[in-house]
Design an enzyme around this catalytic site. Sequence first.
Site, PDB file in Angstrom:
ATOM      1  CD  GLU A 121      -2.801   1.544   0.477  1.00  0.00           C
ATOM      2  OE1 GLU A 121      -2.583   2.327  -0.481  1.00  0.00           O
ATOM      3  OE2 GLU A 121      -3.929   0.751   0.460  1.00  0.00           O
ATOM      4  CB  ILE A 128      -3.842   8.116  -0.662  1.00  0.00           C
ATOM      5  CG1 ILE A 128      -3.428   9.790  -1.025  1.00  0.00           C
ATOM      6  CG2 ILE A 128      -5.162   7.953  -1.585  1.00  0.00           C
ATOM      7  CD1 ILE A 128      -3.485  10.435  -2.284  1.00  0.00           C
ATOM      8  N   GLY A 179      14.299  18.862   0.809  1.00  0.00           N
ATOM      9  CA  GLY A 179      14.285  17.237   0.821  1.00  0.00           C
ATOM     10  C   GLY A 179      13.024  16.688   0.125  1.00  0.00           C
ATOM     11  CE  LYS A 197       5.045   6.860  -6.079  1.00  0.00           C
ATOM     12  NZ  LYS A 197       5.047   8.321  -5.627  1.00  0.00           N
TER      13      LYS A 197
END
Length: 417
Positions: A121, A128, A179, A197
């Site tokens: 996940e 999310i 960053g 993704k």
Amino acid sequence: MIKVGVIGFGTVGQGVVESLVQLERGLRKEVTLEMLLVTNRRKHEHSEQYALVTDDWETFAARYYDVVFEAAGGIEPVYDYVRFFLKKGVPVVTANKKLVAERGEELERLAAENDTYLCYEAAVAGGIPILNAIKGTLATTSFTSVAGILNGTTNYILTGMIEQNRPFQDMLEEAQAKGYAEADPTDDIEGYDAWYKIRILARLCFGIWPNRDDISRSGLHDVLDWHVELGQSLGLTLKLDGRASVKNNTIIGSVAPAFFTNDHPFSTVYGVTNAVVLEGKAIERLLFTGPGAGKEATANSMVEDYLFHERYKGERQPMLIKEKEQNRIANVLVMVAAHEKKEAEKVVEHLPCQRINTFAADEGEAWWLKVYEDVIPFISKQLGLSLYRVYGAFEKQLVTTNMHHPSSIDETLEQKA
């Protein structure tokens, strides 16, 4: 008692260790951290967990674990570590999108053979709960497409370029200073991160792993400041878009910069925020937004992922593939610099597209073309210019900005196609 092993003790690994109290509360069982595997033990000598830290794989592998959290990243040697534990029947929770995208099919098969599971996940849009929503709440829902703003770094850069009128390089340097971007930002800027993704999302939405060659990838390397500014003058917002659908029982998709009209939900996804849209007949359109990364968001996602899989034993069925609508007409903008115009005009005359309008800028102009979406890759290759898909109600938006456009498409497009 649940015995936990953690691979990697950087930002995310530290977040996982800090979240074990949350895991204990969710499971209502005692949770103990057994050991941490790192590449260099001496770097962690000031850590409270130093006594549990090792950089020796054999030592780490010899312990018993109920679950292993992988937060090291990359493929090698992590791939071998994950395989080792899955073969032993130990569930592995990972935030490693590259590992999952490139080796996920094999690792899922290995997990199934050994009556365990691989959780990932946190590999997509860290804050999310999109993957487990697809697996659980929407387990029997058929999807026609999935799309997302999946990389916080590029979204942060493009947001600054649009809202602050700052050049790309300035925003990249600021993202690195904060960053949000690595010293070597290639994975983000060239679209690899979003590419991993969207392949993972496609696998869960459509039930099969996509062929990596069927998901095209294009990053921000050809995006110029004037492209962003010209789009903005038309009320458009530039984003790095990832999407996938199914055609002829094959998952197809892309990662590429695209423009969105102000009525599209992606146009209001700012900064490092991520967003995912699922579309299907039963659900129409579902929008998920939230943080895409960060210590707390990613660690929380990993812990919740393990809890979800411990509670939910169902599987999303692979027969839920749905074909997308065929031969849809798409709006595209082609950015043509002044010195490219003469040659480009010769080429575009012979392409299967209809040139609707031209929008001028100091550095060049944008050609608004209407094309069948299936031929967009061909047109892009033939022109050799920066081509952007436009999503949303483009014609309607141009009316509100008093830009001239024809009320309908003539027969030219169909004849050329």
